[in-house]
Design a protein around this motif. Sequence first.
Motif, PDB file in Angstrom:
ATOM      1  N   ARG A  23      52.335  41.745  54.600  1.00  0.00           N
ATOM      2  CA  ARG A  23      51.360  40.787  54.072  1.00  0.00           C
ATOM      3  C   ARG A  23      49.982  41.413  53.988  1.00  0.00           C
ATOM      4  O   ARG A  23      49.235  41.169  53.045  1.00  0.00           O
ATOM      5  N   PHE A  24      49.648  42.231  54.985  1.00  0.00           N
ATOM      6  CA  PHE A  24      48.343  42.897  55.000  1.00  0.00           C
ATOM      7  C   PHE A  24      48.181  43.809  53.787  1.00  0.00           C
ATOM      8  O   PHE A  24      47.072  43.926  53.232  1.00  0.00           O
ATOM      9  N   LEU A  25      49.258  44.440  53.365  1.00  0.00           N
ATOM     10  CA  LEU A  25      49.203  45.315  52.195  1.00  0.00           C
ATOM     11  C   LEU A  25      49.288  44.547  50.886  1.00  0.00           C
ATOM     12  O   LEU A  25      48.703  44.958  49.869  1.00  0.00           O
ATOM     13  N   LEU A  26      49.988  43.427  50.893  1.00  0.00           N
ATOM     14  CA  LEU A  26      50.225  42.692  49.658  1.00  0.00           C
ATOM     15  C   LEU A  26      49.060  41.783  49.271  1.00  0.00           C
ATOM     16  O   LEU A  26      48.770  41.620  48.080  1.00  0.00           O
ATOM     17  N   VAL A  27      48.398  41.204  50.262  1.00  0.00           N
ATOM     18  CA  VAL A  27      47.319  40.242  49.970  1.00  0.00           C
ATOM     19  C   VAL A  27      46.185  40.873  49.150  1.00  0.00           C
ATOM     20  O   VAL A  27      45.774  40.299  48.127  1.00  0.00           O
ATOM     21  N   PRO A  28      45.642  42.040  49.523  1.00  0.00           N
ATOM     22  CA  PRO A  28      44.559  42.604  48.697  1.00  0.00           C
ATOM     23  C   PRO A  28      45.001  42.917  47.275  1.00  0.00           C
ATOM     24  O   PRO A  28      44.232  42.709  46.328  1.00  0.00           O
ATOM     25  N   GLN A  29      46.234  43.396  47.084  1.00  0.00           N
ATOM     26  CA  GLN A  29      46.691  43.730  45.742  1.00  0.00           C
ATOM     27  C   GLN A  29      46.764  42.488  44.863  1.00  0.00           C
ATOM     28  O   GLN A  29      46.268  42.484  43.720  1.00  0.00           O
ATOM     29  N   ALA A  30      47.362  41.424  45.391  1.00  0.00           N
ATOM     30  CA  ALA A  30      47.490  40.198  44.604  1.00  0.00           C
ATOM     31  C   ALA A  30      46.129  39.560  44.361  1.00  0.00           C
ATOM     32  O   ALA A  30      45.851  39.070  43.258  1.00  0.00           O
ATOM     33  N   ALA A  31      45.266  39.570  45.370  1.00  0.00           N
ATOM     34  CA  ALA A  31      43.948  38.951  45.213  1.00  0.00           C
ATOM     35  C   ALA A  31      43.101  39.708  44.193  1.00  0.00           C
ATOM     36  O   ALA A  31      42.415  39.093  43.362  1.00  0.00           O
ATOM     37  N   LEU A  32      43.129  41.032  44.228  1.00  0.00           N
ATOM     38  CA  LEU A  32      42.352  41.816  43.272  1.00  0.00           C
ATOM     39  C   LEU A  32      42.850  41.611  41.846  1.00  0.00           C
ATOM     40  O   LEU A  32      42.048  41.589  40.897  1.00  0.00           O
ATOM     41  N   ARG A  33      44.147  41.444  41.674  1.00  0.00           N
ATOM     42  CA  ARG A  33      44.683  41.189  40.335  1.00  0.00           C
ATOM     43  C   ARG A  33      44.196  39.833  39.817  1.00  0.00           C
ATOM     44  O   ARG A  33      43.800  39.711  38.652  1.00  0.00           O
ATOM     45  N   LEU A  34      44.212  38.827  40.670  1.00  0.00           N
ATOM     46  CA  LEU A  34      43.721  37.511  40.250  1.00  0.00           C
ATOM     47  C   LEU A  34      42.225  37.537  39.977  1.00  0.00           C
ATOM     48  O   LEU A  34      41.743  36.926  39.015  1.00  0.00           O
ATOM     49  N   LEU A  35      41.476  38.270  40.806  1.00  0.00           N
ATOM     50  CA  LEU A  35      40.031  38.337  40.604  1.00  0.00           C
ATOM     51  C   LEU A  35      39.679  39.069  39.321  1.00  0.00           C
ATOM     52  O   LEU A  35      38.671  38.755  38.673  1.00  0.00           O
ATOM     53  N   ALA A  36      40.497  40.061  38.938  1.00  0.00           N
ATOM     54  CA  ALA A  36      40.249  40.760  37.675  1.00  0.00           C
ATOM     55  C   ALA A  36      40.395  39.804  36.496  1.00  0.00           C
ATOM     56  O   ALA A  36      39.599  39.846  35.550  1.00  0.00           O
ATOM     57  N   GLN A  37      41.391  38.928  36.555  1.00  0.00           N
ATOM     58  CA  GLN A  37      41.544  37.936  35.488  1.00  0.00           C
ATOM     59  C   GLN A  37      40.375  36.953  35.468  1.00  0.00           C
ATOM     60  O   GLN A  37      39.854  36.606  34.406  1.00  0.00           O
ATOM     61  N   LYS A  38      39.963  36.511  36.649  1.00  0.00           N
ATOM     62  CA  LYS A  38      38.858  35.558  36.710  1.00  0.00           C
ATOM     63  C   LYS A  38      37.544  36.203  36.286  1.00  0.00           C
ATOM     64  O   LYS A  38      36.659  35.524  35.734  1.00  0.00           O
ATOM     65  N   THR A  39      37.389  37.503  36.533  1.00  0.00           N
ATOM     66  CA  THR A  39      36.181  38.197  36.095  1.00  0.00           C
ATOM     67  C   THR A  39      36.078  38.202  34.575  1.00  0.00           C
ATOM     68  O   THR A  39      35.004  37.972  34.004  1.00  0.00           O
ATOM     69  N   TRP A  40      37.211  38.454  33.913  1.00  0.00           N
ATOM     70  CA  TRP A  40      37.208  38.418  32.449  1.00  0.00           C
ATOM     71  C   TRP A  40      36.896  37.014  31.934  1.00  0.00           C
ATOM     72  O   TRP A  40      36.111  36.855  30.993  1.00  0.00           O
TER      73      TRP A  40
END
Length: 248
Positions: free
Chosen positions: A187-204
Amino acid sequence: MSPAPNAAPHWLNTLDPRLKILLAGCFGVATWHVGNTTLGAYSFFLWLLCARADFFTRDRWPMFRSYLAFILLWVFLKFILDSLPSMASIHLLPLPLLRQNAIEAALLGLRLCVLIGLGLVLALTTSPRQLGLALSWFLRPILGKNSWKTALSLALMIHFLPLVQSTFAQVKQTIRLRQPKRSRWQRFLLVPQAALRLLAQKTWNQTVAVAARGLDSPEAWQPHFPPQPVNWILGFLVTGAGLLPLIM
């Protein structure tokens, strides 16, 4: 218990953002220099302001818990670091010294509480655009026409801070519900990856929204604040009363 429809009093929401920034800045600096009695007064009045403004709602408790954990971490570190020199010279700390270190650490925690509380009051009662306009007004004598760029950067940063926190919380909850068998390390490894992907979409999405609203031009950041002479006078009186212990 559901939060009130208007989470902050009308007078606090409509207060001039420039005045709120000045008050938060003055009391924030003074928090590090005032004595224990004045610090206690700051804490009491700030808590009273937050309580009357209904800041302590259920949906904000995760945010408050994260800030509390941050404060407790620094309190613990200060207590340990203050006690280490004495622990190196003697095997057992005397009780008066231990009590003094605990008091100093608690005072640091109280100062951090006041500083974070001032920031929360400013952020929860003022929209990012209002803060950006106020900053543009302050920086215009220095940066001139380019002050709007700094104002836009501040507004976007303030907008994204709670967005980042809520995104990470949603990702953690989703992984916990859909992948309960995953280990904590996974979970520690997966949470940052998934969160950064969602934040990239929200940034656009946010970039498109800024362009669609015309906020990427200097005309959108021309500050126009309604005159509030009574509020400014009261604000200066409150600031003078709060800073009086520093000059006495």
